[in-house]
Design an enzyme around this catalytic site. Structure first.
Site, short mmCIF file in Angstrom:
data_model
loop_
_atom_site.label_atom_id
_atom_site.label_comp_id
_atom_site.label_asym_id
_atom_site.label_seq_id
_atom_site.Cartn_x
_atom_site.Cartn_y
_atom_site.Cartn_z
NE ARG B 74 30.55 -1.49 73.40
CZ ARG B 74 30.68 -0.27 73.17
NH1 ARG B 74 31.30 1.11 73.96
NH2 ARG B 74 29.83 0.01 71.22
CB THR B 75 32.62 -6.93 70.49
OG1 THR B 75 31.42 -6.55 71.42
CG2 THR B 75 32.80 -8.26 70.95
CE LYS B 103 38.11 -10.47 45.63
NZ LYS B 103 39.22 -11.27 46.09
NE ARG B 124 28.94 -7.73 66.74
CZ ARG B 124 28.58 -7.32 67.38
NH1 ARG B 124 29.11 -7.88 69.23
NH2 ARG B 124 28.17 -6.08 67.54
CG HIS B 152 27.28 -10.21 72.83
ND1 HIS B 152 28.61 -11.66 72.48
CD2 HIS B 152 28.08 -8.80 72.45
CE1 HIS B 152 29.72 -9.82 72.22
NE2 HIS B 152 28.96 -8.75 72.18
#
Lengths: 334, 334, 334
Positions: B74-75, B103, B124, B152
């Site tokens: 969604r985001t 890594k 995110r 958020h």
């Protein structure tokens, strides 16, 4: 691929109907012959435009959500390219399985969210019927890019469009339709979603002869044959390609998978009969074509790839034009 | 969603400040009321533009790196669409977990690499504080799209913008702010990041009444209430929705998860009280709205989706406009 | 990074050759010195354009298929950004491992399918030689973005371009080439694909001195040294950086991995000698540069990042310009 020519389909200006704007593309069953002619007319125009200019701005500013619940590089790339060649943008969504769906969100909610962002949604989903569920939830158009063993209508359309572009003819000599062709389907005709859909679409045209060549346990299902038989079409079943190859205009090859056989020995016995190699193609016409939905494993020898009759990669390209046509149509631009 | 009208926020020309160019969007705590009014003014203009023309070239030539260390369809889709509707391009980066991070590369190095390619980075990340680390490393603007249980901020902004667009009002009758509203938060108020951030933003406005309705073990944390209480706002706690529903202008629903309860029997006892269904909504106002951050599971019945008060999908669309506004602002175009 | 200036490379108009149109970029071995000068000339122009306008429409309407069989955020993002800054579009393909390849489709078939949709294909594949296989199958240009322990030519090109942009000089005082430079390669010179390729490219220029500093078990392979030695170049091996650091113009650092040592005690003994820290850099020149292919773990201290000689993030940016140049060239636009 034959050189593109000015649109040979008869007066498209008259057929042009705005009915496609906002429509969903869910199943081959939703199309009649006039629909197909319209779609293929637009697809042919798309082909001409791509050959001339590569990309153009018909869908500039439009956004496609390319929602793939299972990976399919070929189909996903084809839709992405189709949208980009029309000047539009794409939201690629490939990791849905790890995302909101695993948190329990329903497909309907995902669709209703995505249509807040996008103008059209292409959906690939492993469950039969999911495209119809999505279409019910959505206000924006949904294009089914395969829902499990259900439908994959754009594959069937590109298969039919390939035949029309390569061999299209009519009794009056114009290239306005598919007539008087012998199409031989080879291999696994029982489980092959593509051959069922293609047979259904071909039954909308006149004087098509369909040959089904398959092992005994992988024959074309009776319900498909009954449905197809309602059209102006003849059907016949064979267990060997040899006899029908010389008359064949289109040879549609599918893979015979070992796992379909209970006894591996049965598979070993038949498998050779369903592999296309240059030698055996000597008895075939020079202007026939060999098609395959891809991916191909061993059922067509790579030695045949350079034969002009090998149409399976051109088939992929025709898929681009069909998908461009559908996107333009449901967004009201064709 | 109500029809868009000419920008009703009071003279935005005066508020317009270039301070946002190059800024990071990390936390709701960075905004004062004037900031919110500015953001929402731009977001409202974005809404008008999208309704009129769909897409426009405000950020043509700009590139967004959409860097998702954990999936969030969604985001991620919302930011991609926001950039594309502004005419910009996106570098989608979804598989970071399998890549350089495994890594051993530090987040700072990844950010410093990506800012060589992109003009703005949306991040995110599962770890709290990662957005601030990224912002420290980067010369280009960072937008926090969720960092673990941290912040958020674009979710909180879109929640507040939703309320303003749907119910915005002021004592003078103009629609310049949020005043005199009763907002009821329902469900898991302890762990819900979204309700904490929303409460903080609402405390910047005048005469908001906040009702907290939750099971005993999932109450709004005291530190959030203390912080919010510093504003011109009243707060009260309840264990049942029934009493406060009739006065509620905004019902913000969150999911009560079974796993939060030590004794499953306790969950069974309370769960019904936190499910929204058409029947119970009869006592609610006709012009109130029901919001939800999505994904929704069973806490709002799908039978309620067609009620005009169901604002949760419109909320997703407001998110698009808020993210368009933020992208344009930090890139110096609004 | 030094400010961009008008193209200092000598008369590029004359060198300009259309030979690149449709060509594949598979191996550093395909380039001679004139090729490098041409590529770097175009890359330098790309740098100027990005600094002036950010993005421009040289490849508008062209589509890149970014085909990554293994993840590489940095390389993938760099090619995506390169195409987008040239106004083109990208088909991102990251999940191939789960897709048609697992169904047994050959790389050649995947390439022949994708070239139906795209104008150029960038390929990252874990198997050595795969880029050559792809180039053989394709009519459209293939750019090798790393094929296993084989080649990663765009990395070698960006490394060389970085040196030229930062330190380029010639005996006549113009900035038309790489001459009279001391390049010290540090760390794992045995398994490091990047240092082998860089040494090969540097051997095309005049009067370069190459110092190889490595643990005994990780020395530069004899076959690479033989090949490089054919050019007008001097090579010497060392086990300690101390002696050669003061004369070094370019220090190219690679990671010494613990796993390369049979006895962990041997690793512990040497590892400190291969870590770059601000203190030890006091004996180095003020106008030298430190490079690293990234990702970096501990082999360069983050405390050194703010030193102007730390060129490794600028190196990433030069990679963008080199990739823009290659895309424009093989698509016939430079």
């Amino acid at each position: 691929m034959p050189t593109s020519s000015p649109n040979p389909y008869l007066p498209f200006g008259e057929n042009k109907h705005a009915d496609w704007y906002g429509k969903d593309i869910i199943s081959v069953k939703q199309f009649n012959r006039k629909d197909l002619e319209y779609i293929f007319g637009v697809a042919h125009e798309m082909r001409g435009m791509v050959e001339r200019v590569g990309t153009f701005d018909l869908l500039k500013g439009k956004i496609l959500a390319n929602l793939f619940y299972e990976p399919s590089t070929r189909t996903s790339s084809s839709f992405t390219a189709a949208m980009e060649r029309l000047g539009g943008s794409v939201i690629p969504i490939n990791e849905v399985k790890y995302s909101s769906v695993t948190k329990g969100e329903s497909l309907s909610d995902t669709i209703r969210t995505l249509e807040c962002y996008a103008d059209v949604i292409v959906l690939r989903h492993p469950e039969t019927g999911s495209a119809a569920i999505a279409a019910k939830a959505a206000k924006k158009p949904i294009i089914n890019a395969g829902d499990g063993i259900g439908e994959h209508p754009t594959q069937a359309l590109l298969d039919t469009f390939t035949i029309m572009e390569e061999l299209g003819r009519s009794s009056t000599g114009t290239r306005s339709g598919l007539e008087n062709l012998t199409v031989t389907m080879l291999g696994d005709l029982k489980y092959g979603r593509t051959v069922h859909s293609l047979a259904r679409l071909l039954s909308l045209f006149d004087n098509i002869k369909l040959n089904y060549v398959s092992p005994d346990i992988l024959k074309m299902p009776k319900e498909v044959m009954d449905e197809v038989g309602a059209g102006n079409i003849s059907q016949a079943e064979y267990s060997s390609l040899e006899k029908v190859l010389p008359e064949t205009d289109v040879l549609y090859v599918t893979r015979v998978q070992k796992e379909r056989f209970e006894d591996p020995a049965d598979y070993e016995k038949v498998k050779g009969a369903y592999v296309i190699e240059p030698g055996m193609m000597k008895t075939a016409k020079q202007n026939m074509i060999v098609m395959h939905p891809l991916p191909r494993v061993t059922e067509i020898s790579m030695d045949f790839d350079d034969d002009p009759r090998a149409a399976y990669f051109r088939q992929m390209e025709y898929g681009l034009y069909v998908r461009m046509a559908l996107l333009a149509m449901v967004l009201g631009k064709a």
